[in-house]
Design a protein around this motif. Sequence first.
Motif, PDB file in Angstrom:
ATOM      1  N   THR A   1       0.821  -1.286  -0.121  1.00 16.06           N
ATOM      2  CA  THR A   1      -0.026   0.071   0.030  1.00 16.06           C
ATOM      3  C   THR A   1       1.014   1.272  -0.072  1.00 16.06           C
ATOM      4  OG1 THR A   1      -0.126  -0.172   2.570  1.00 16.06           O
ATOM      5  CG2 THR A   1      -1.952  -1.215   1.203  1.00 16.06           C
ATOM      6  N   GLY A   2       2.058   1.082   0.626  1.00 17.85           N
ATOM      7  CA  GLY A   2       2.869   2.325   0.696  1.00 17.85           C
ATOM      8  C   GLY A   2       3.334   2.574  -0.711  1.00 17.85           C
ATOM      9  N   VAL A   3       3.425   1.909  -1.728  1.00 17.37           N
ATOM     10  CA  VAL A   3       4.290   2.136  -3.117  1.00 17.37           C
ATOM     11  C   VAL A   3       2.972   2.146  -4.053  1.00 17.37           C
ATOM     12  CG1 VAL A   3       6.284   1.170  -2.644  1.00 17.37           C
ATOM     13  CG2 VAL A   3       4.562  -0.317  -3.618  1.00 17.37           C
ATOM     14  N   TYR A   4       1.658   2.093  -3.555  1.00 21.32           N
ATOM     15  CA  TYR A   4       0.666   2.109  -4.800  1.00 21.32           C
ATOM     16  C   TYR A   4       0.540   3.573  -5.034  1.00 21.32           C
ATOM     17  CZ  TYR A   4      -3.869   0.858  -6.655  1.00 21.32           C
ATOM     18  OH  TYR A   4      -4.680   0.741  -7.745  1.00 21.32           O
ATOM     19  N   PRO A   5       0.321   3.860  -6.182  1.00 21.13           N
ATOM     20  CA  PRO A   5      -0.283   2.972  -7.333  1.00 21.13           C
ATOM     21  C   PRO A   5       0.645   1.930  -8.074  1.00 21.13           C
ATOM     22  CG  PRO A   5      -0.260   5.166  -8.549  1.00 21.13           C
ATOM     23  CD  PRO A   5       0.242   5.073  -6.989  1.00 21.13           C
ATOM     24  N   ALA A   6       2.083   2.106  -7.624  1.00 20.47           N
ATOM     25  CA  ALA A   6       3.243   1.345  -8.376  1.00 20.47           C
ATOM     26  C   ALA A   6       3.285   0.107  -7.661  1.00 20.47           C
ATOM     27  CB  ALA A   6       4.423   1.918  -8.229  1.00 20.47           C
ATOM     28  N   SER A   7       3.980  -1.055  -8.062  1.00 19.00           N
ATOM     29  CA  SER A   7       4.025  -2.204  -7.387  1.00 19.00           C
ATOM     30  C   SER A   7       5.485  -2.340  -6.739  1.00 19.00           C
ATOM     31  CB  SER A   7       3.583  -3.478  -8.226  1.00 19.00           C
ATOM     32  OG  SER A   7       4.451  -3.547  -9.086  1.00 19.00           O
ATOM     33  N   PRO A   8       5.642  -3.218  -5.757  1.00 19.37           N
ATOM     34  CA  PRO A   8       7.242  -3.718  -5.267  1.00 19.37           C
ATOM     35  C   PRO A   8       8.016  -3.771  -6.394  1.00 19.37           C
ATOM     36  CG  PRO A   8       5.677  -4.128  -3.611  1.00 19.37           C
ATOM     37  CD  PRO A   8       4.834  -3.865  -4.931  1.00 19.37           C
ATOM     38  N   SER A   9       7.508  -4.828  -7.179  1.00 20.14           N
ATOM     39  CA  SER A   9       8.442  -5.331  -8.160  1.00 20.14           C
ATOM     40  C   SER A   9       8.718  -4.298  -9.368  1.00 20.14           C
ATOM     41  CB  SER A   9       7.518  -6.529  -9.140  1.00 20.14           C
ATOM     42  OG  SER A   9       6.234  -6.010  -9.717  1.00 20.14           O
ATOM     43  N   SER A  10       8.013  -3.358  -9.277  1.00 24.05           N
ATOM     44  CA  SER A  10       8.550  -2.037 -10.246  1.00 24.05           C
ATOM     45  C   SER A  10       9.898  -1.746  -9.807  1.00 24.05           C
ATOM     46  CB  SER A  10       7.390  -1.049 -10.283  1.00 24.05           C
ATOM     47  OG  SER A  10       7.574  -0.282  -8.950  1.00 24.05           O
ATOM     48  N   TRP A  11      10.312  -2.006  -8.440  1.00 26.18           N
ATOM     49  CA  TRP A  11      11.700  -1.434  -8.369  1.00 26.18           C
ATOM     50  C   TRP A  11      12.645  -2.155  -8.848  1.00 26.18           C
ATOM     51  CZ3 TRP A  11      15.334  -4.658  -5.703  1.00 26.18           C
ATOM     52  CH2 TRP A  11      16.536  -4.058  -5.324  1.00 26.18           C
ATOM     53  N   LEU A  12      12.272  -3.555  -9.100  1.00 25.76           N
ATOM     54  CA  LEU A  12      13.449  -4.319  -9.852  1.00 25.76           C
ATOM     55  C   LEU A  12      13.499  -3.979 -11.056  1.00 25.76           C
ATOM     56  CD1 LEU A  12      15.295  -6.851  -9.443  1.00 25.76           C
ATOM     57  CD2 LEU A  12      13.313  -8.255 -10.067  1.00 25.76           C
ATOM     58  N   PHE A  13      12.388  -3.610 -11.611  1.00 22.10           N
ATOM     59  CA  PHE A  13      12.427  -3.364 -13.253  1.00 22.10           C
ATOM     60  C   PHE A  13      13.142  -1.935 -13.578  1.00 22.10           C
ATOM     61  CE2 PHE A  13      10.861  -0.434 -16.462  1.00 22.10           C
ATOM     62  CZ  PHE A  13      10.808  -1.049 -17.507  1.00 22.10           C
ATOM     63  N   VAL A  14      13.236  -1.038 -12.488  1.00 27.00           N
ATOM     64  CA  VAL A  14      14.132   0.294 -12.426  1.00 27.00           C
ATOM     65  C   VAL A  14      15.347   0.168 -12.154  1.00 27.00           C
ATOM     66  CG1 VAL A  14      14.316   2.567 -11.331  1.00 27.00           C
ATOM     67  CG2 VAL A  14      11.960   1.807 -11.797  1.00 27.00           C
ATOM     68  N   VAL A  15      15.686  -0.723 -11.328  1.00 26.82           N
ATOM     69  CA  VAL A  15      17.253  -1.160 -11.060  1.00 26.82           C
ATOM     70  C   VAL A  15      17.910  -1.910 -12.336  1.00 26.82           C
ATOM     71  CG1 VAL A  15      18.694  -2.680  -9.690  1.00 26.82           C
ATOM     72  CG2 VAL A  15      16.871  -1.319  -8.524  1.00 26.82           C
ATOM     73  N   ILE A  16      17.126  -2.756 -12.980  1.00 24.18           N
ATOM     74  CA  ILE A  16      17.559  -3.439 -14.117  1.00 24.18           C
ATOM     75  C   ILE A  16      17.795  -2.238 -15.445  1.00 24.18           C
ATOM     76  CG2 ILE A  16      16.884  -5.110 -15.972  1.00 24.18           C
ATOM     77  CD1 ILE A  16      15.711  -6.816 -13.745  1.00 24.18           C
ATOM     78  N   ALA A  17      16.592  -1.660 -15.490  1.00 26.34           N
ATOM     79  CA  ALA A  17      17.060  -0.546 -16.454  1.00 26.34           C
ATOM     80  C   ALA A  17      18.144   0.028 -16.365  1.00 26.34           C
ATOM     81  CB  ALA A  17      15.532   0.231 -16.593  1.00 26.34           C
ATOM     82  N   ILE A  18      18.192   0.612 -15.128  1.00 24.72           N
ATOM     83  CA  ILE A  18      19.405   1.720 -14.925  1.00 24.72           C
ATOM     84  C   ILE A  18      20.721   0.790 -15.022  1.00 24.72           C
ATOM     85  CG2 ILE A  18      20.920   2.941 -13.265  1.00 24.72           C
ATOM     86  CD1 ILE A  18      18.275   4.399 -14.284  1.00 24.72           C
ATOM     87  N   LEU A  19      21.029  -0.262 -14.620  1.00 18.48           N
ATOM     88  CA  LEU A  19      22.143  -1.145 -14.884  1.00 18.48           C
ATOM     89  C   LEU A  19      22.338  -1.314 -16.174  1.00 18.48           C
ATOM     90  CD1 LEU A  19      21.576  -3.821 -11.926  1.00 18.48           C
ATOM     91  CD2 LEU A  19      23.427  -1.683 -12.062  1.00 18.48           C
ATOM     92  N   ALA A  20      21.236  -1.884 -17.001  1.00 16.89           N
ATOM     93  CA  ALA A  20      21.650  -1.885 -18.344  1.00 16.89           C
ATOM     94  C   ALA A  20      21.976  -0.970 -19.113  1.00 16.89           C
ATOM     95  CB  ALA A  20      19.974  -2.281 -19.078  1.00 16.89           C
ATOM     96  N   THR A  21      21.563   0.377 -18.837  1.00 15.01           N
ATOM     97  CA  THR A  21      22.213   1.633 -19.420  1.00 15.01           C
ATOM     98  C   THR A  21      23.459   1.957 -19.167  1.00 15.01           C
ATOM     99  OG1 THR A  21      21.365   2.974 -17.624  1.00 15.01           O
ATOM    100  CG2 THR A  21      19.815   2.674 -19.299  1.00 15.01           C
ATOM    101  N   MET A  22      23.752   1.253 -17.828  1.00 18.82           N
ATOM    102  CA  MET A  22      25.362   1.509 -17.563  1.00 18.82           C
ATOM    103  C   MET A  22      26.412   0.547 -18.452  1.00 18.82           C
ATOM    104  SD  MET A  22      25.398   1.574 -13.263  1.00 18.82           S
ATOM    105  CE  MET A  22      27.287   1.534 -13.342  1.00 18.82           C
ATOM    106  N   TYR A  23      25.746  -0.402 -18.726  1.00 17.33           N
ATOM    107  CA  TYR A  23      26.531  -1.493 -19.593  1.00 17.33           C
ATOM    108  C   TYR A  23      26.613  -0.969 -21.106  1.00 17.33           C
ATOM    109  CZ  TYR A  23      27.200  -4.658 -16.002  1.00 17.33           C
ATOM    110  OH  TYR A  23      27.514  -5.237 -14.726  1.00 17.33           O
ATOM    111  N   THR A  24      25.610  -0.167 -21.582  1.00 12.95           N
ATOM    112  CA  THR A  24      25.740   0.524 -22.773  1.00 12.95           C
ATOM    113  C   THR A  24      26.548   1.861 -22.972  1.00 12.95           C
ATOM    114  OG1 THR A  24      23.496   1.893 -22.276  1.00 12.95           O
ATOM    115  CG2 THR A  24      23.575  -0.456 -23.297  1.00 12.95           C
TER     116      THR A  24
END
Length: 791
Positions: free
Chosen positions: A52-75
């Motif tokens: 409820t603390g992160v709604y309307p996002a979901s806790p799993s969206s944190w992992l998506f953001v982390v992966i997206a940022i890490l992916a840009t670092m490797y590019t």
Amino acid sequence: MAEAHQAVAFQFTVTPEGIDLQLSHQALSEIYLSGVRSWKKRVIRLKNNVITGVYPASPSSWLFVVIAILATMYTRSDPSMGLIAKIQEHLPVSQSMSSQCQAVLSAVLFSTMLWLLLIFTMRLCLKQLLSYHRWMFEQHGKMSNTTKVWVVLCVKYALVVFVPGSGAHLSGRKPLLYSYQGSLPNLPVPVVKDTVKRYLESVRPLMDDTQYERTTKLAEEFESSLGNRLQWYLKLKSLWAANYVSDWWEEYVYLRGRSPIMVNSNYYGMDFLFVTPTPIQSARAGNSIHSFFLYRRKLNKEEIKPWLLRSAVPCCSYQFERMFHTCRIPGERTDTVQHWQDSDYIVVYHKGRYFRLRVYQAGRLLSPREIEFQIQRILDDPAAPSKGEAHLGALTAGDRIPWAKARTKFFSTGLNKRSLDCIEKAAFFVTLDDDEQGMMGDDPAASLDNYAKNLLHGKCYDRWFDKSFSVVFYKNGKCGINAEHSWADAPVLAHVWEYALATDSFQLGYNTEGHCKGEVDSSLPKPQKLNWEITPECEEQISQSLDVAQKLADDIDFHVFSFQEFGKGKVKKCRVSPDAFIQMCLQLAYFREQNNFCLTYEASMTRLFREGRTETVRSCSNESSAFVRAPDVCRRLLRAASEKHQLLYRMAMTGGGIDRHLFCLYVVSKYLGVESPFLKEVLSEPWRLSTSQTGVQQVELFDLVNHPEYISCGGGFGPVADDGYGVSYSLIGDNMINFHISCKHSCPQTDAHKFGSQIKKALHDIINLLSGAQPEPKKPEAGRPEVKKDQ
């Protein structure tokens, strides 16, 4: 003494050889399982707080953001614009960590901060979206371009959206009960000038020209001087507090009241009107109690759907938090509401005795059949009440100050304190009544009146009126509920009551003999009788409280009837709001009986805002009085009055009401020590007609097409003014309207049955007017009667 051995975990004695320790394995096992259950609840609560603390996002969206940022670092691109490098420079990490690990850790920290910023932004946008209420004021079937844009944005932010006028639904991510809490807007503070203007408009039909001129002068003086000063403090509070009204409303309207809460504050809900699922008292209790704990389990897991206005816009759910294991604690100056985190038992009252009944065994909830078995044990228990115990509950039914003093003097230590703590910390209270109630016998109408009156006050000592709610089971299998008002409003209590009734009849059911289904573990420990040490002085106080409560209860006149000649289906076909229709009928009925108008209270909710509770709709308006006074019945005036009522109702719901604003201005004036003749007069005006609608919220639980007999008659409350009426009504299906009318025998100008007859006549007259039928001839009015200031 078997129960006493069950109640302790171990015994020990000192012997010449040392300490002889005797462990009770069953008790230790219960302690272990209770701890496991408690920790499971903590884990569930923690998980739900995160979701409820992160709604309307979901806790799993944190992992998506982390992966997206890490992916840009490797590019070899840097979306942080150098922030990740800055974080890496200031990381307090060991030198042994490689630079690559430091870069990854810095990226994760940046991603987390970015994720939290996105959540904050989304919630802020969602709060702004939920602050838009213009759609409520648009005509049915017509939607402005602004509202269309609002609908699209709501879908984007994962709301479950109902498109006004189209019937279309668009579903977003499934929210938990408290998911929207952080995104709900704060209740706005109205402008003083607007509030004063609407107040003067609302009292115009109640005053003659001289009185109205005097009131207008007081209002103008207040608006030009003290009003702005008081308003400044309210605006400051609205910036700091989640809701500028609710805490003061709970404290000053409910908790600081020193008169009995029985009749004056508590209210009730009825069982099914036409059917009794089983005639066995213990079986009905078994299914119902089990249903309440199933609901509590869903509540703890936040699996209850958030309440959505028009199946669309989320409403505040904070009132659900104190539903169970909550009790009002008396004080000499003010009461308090005490809420405990958990309780695995209920307290049951029967024939003057109190029993502690555990509903969990070995970490599991007892089955309905096992609860029935335990309830039957209480019914069969031959033990007599302790000295002074039989009428003990009358302390909660009388005046609050004597109860507060008695609680401090007689129940603060020893055996009495332990027994009182047991009652107050119980999940809820249960009464096993020796009477039979319901619509029965040769005079079903009179029996329905008695049923309502019994639910409101009982014998004045067989309820614990301080508990958040008490469930009453009658000898013939009927049941009902009585609720304390300070912790929540009626729709919240009605939600659990609907669930319990539906689960009892449609999910759990009974066997052919009328008993609960399932098997019984006969080795269950017996319910534990609570013991008391009541002194003669305490008995005297109990007797005094009972006398006060009994006089109040005897003075209440009740009339309940089910109007089945037509319902909201026919009213809607006439293109009139059913609620406005009923309110106009009440205005017409009251005027015909009293030959004047009165200040009329209709409860409206403000749960579109965070921690919102209620607002008042002043149903007696210039338009409604013009319709009632019309020498010839006029359809045009009726429609104008209905439209004005709908406007007032929508304004109350969206923060544009006047009574809560005036109330808070008055509270501020008291804090500042300044007197306002205008506010003093406003707050002293009596509500001689207090009304409320109780509608079915969970229509999916009841099949009114195939099982039309499984309907509740709703609930009711006592009169607010000594010379007035309390009217509760519920529109069930398309062809039934139930009314609960209360007043006082001591007032010669009021009579619940006569007023009920006037309501029935008004219902027929107004529906005939709307449908074009010829109404009964109306006697010409001799002239406008002079109305006294306090009417």
